[in-house]
Each structure stands twice: as C-alpha cells, then as structure tokens.
Design a protein around this motif. Structure first.
Motif, short mmCIF file in Angstrom:
data_model
loop_
_atom_site.label_atom_id
_atom_site.label_comp_id
_atom_site.label_asym_id
_atom_site.label_seq_id
_atom_site.Cartn_x
_atom_site.Cartn_y
_atom_site.Cartn_z
N VAL A 6 27.77 20.67 -32.70
CA VAL A 6 26.49 20.23 -32.17
C VAL A 6 26.64 18.84 -31.58
O VAL A 6 27.15 17.93 -32.25
CB VAL A 6 25.40 20.21 -33.27
N LEU A 13 20.27 12.28 -34.46
CA LEU A 13 20.99 12.78 -35.63
C LEU A 13 20.78 11.93 -36.87
O LEU A 13 20.71 12.46 -37.98
CB LEU A 13 22.49 12.83 -35.35
N GLU A 17 21.33 14.63 -40.76
CA GLU A 17 22.59 15.37 -40.84
C GLU A 17 22.57 16.48 -41.88
O GLU A 17 22.93 17.62 -41.58
CB GLU A 17 23.75 14.41 -41.13
N LEU A 20 20.21 19.36 -40.97
CA LEU A 20 20.71 20.14 -39.84
C LEU A 20 21.85 21.06 -40.28
O LEU A 20 21.89 22.24 -39.91
CB LEU A 20 21.16 19.20 -38.73
N LEU A 44 28.90 17.78 -36.43
CA LEU A 44 27.87 17.07 -35.68
C LEU A 44 28.50 15.89 -34.96
O LEU A 44 29.19 15.08 -35.57
CB LEU A 44 26.79 16.57 -36.64
N PRO A 64 19.78 18.84 -27.83
CA PRO A 64 21.13 19.07 -28.33
C PRO A 64 21.78 20.28 -27.64
O PRO A 64 21.09 21.14 -27.11
CB PRO A 64 20.91 19.37 -29.82
#
Length: 128
Positions: A6, A13, A17, A20, A44, A64
């Motif tokens: 990602v 972000l 984190e 996600l 990420l 994203p």
C-alpha cells in the motif's frame, strides 16, 4: 501467499498503521478463508508530500494505491472474476474504513500474478 503493498501519503498513514493492516488482512480472509490470515503480508509505504504526482504535478490528496501480489493460477480459475471482484471490493472497503470515504473514488487495486516457480523464499524457489 497474498502480498499487499500500500502506498499512501505519510500524513494519512501516521497513526493508522495497525488498523489498516488488520482491516486489509480481514478483507483477504473474507475471500480466502481463515487459513490465509497467517500468510497474508501487508507492507505500508508512506510518501512525503510532493513525492506523488498525477498529471505532471504533485498530487494534493491522492488516494492510496494497492499492489496485490497473488499466484497467477487464480486468474485461470472458473471463479476468477468473482474472486478478483471480491478482493477489490474488500480491499477498497478496508482502506475506506481507515481513511474515510474521500479516498474511494481514486483508490486503485492492481493485481500482479506470480507464475508458478517464479517466487523464492529463503533463497529457494517455491514450486507448486
């Protein structure tokens, strides 16, 4: 082994984190089943402002993007279209759950299929 890379702005972000990673893993598990949880990899990458361009200029608030590494064989299954559609929908919803609805319209999920025998782990080629 599903791999999700990602890319998002670092400012988007920061602090999100763990959520996600959890949401994206859950999206994969919803399609493949619980067995996939322990082998799903989420990476990420946060980009600073002005390092993401669209149309020749730095993007102000890009959505994203996700590169989803998957075994190429999935694309030849009779249910391939359904699997891909469910993964796109689930991954998109997972990211929207974390970042908000503003990212949905521009969010890209791109599948990259790895042919059998073209992946290595620990220095050894993985064979089917």
């Amino acid at each position: 082994m599903p791999h999700l890379d990602v890319h998002a702005l670092e400012s988007d972000l920061a602090g999100h984190e763990t959520a996600l990673i959890q949401h994206l893993t859950d999206a994969v598990v919803a399609v493949y089943g619980e067995w996939a949880r322990t082998i799903t990899v989420v990476r990420l990458t946060g980009l600073p402002p002005n390092r993401w361009g669209i149309g020749g200029t730095p993007a102000q608030a890009p959505s994203p993007s996700v590169t989803f590494g998957i075994k190429e064989a999935v694309f030849s299954r009779p249910d391939a279209d359904e699997i891909v559609a469910r993964l796109v929908s689930g991954v998109t919803d997972a990211i929207v759950d974390v970042f908000g609805e503003r990212v949905r319209a521009g969010l890209m999920v791109e599948f990259v299929g790895a042919p059998a025998g073209r992946t290595g782990i620990g220095g050894v080629v993985v064979t089917p």
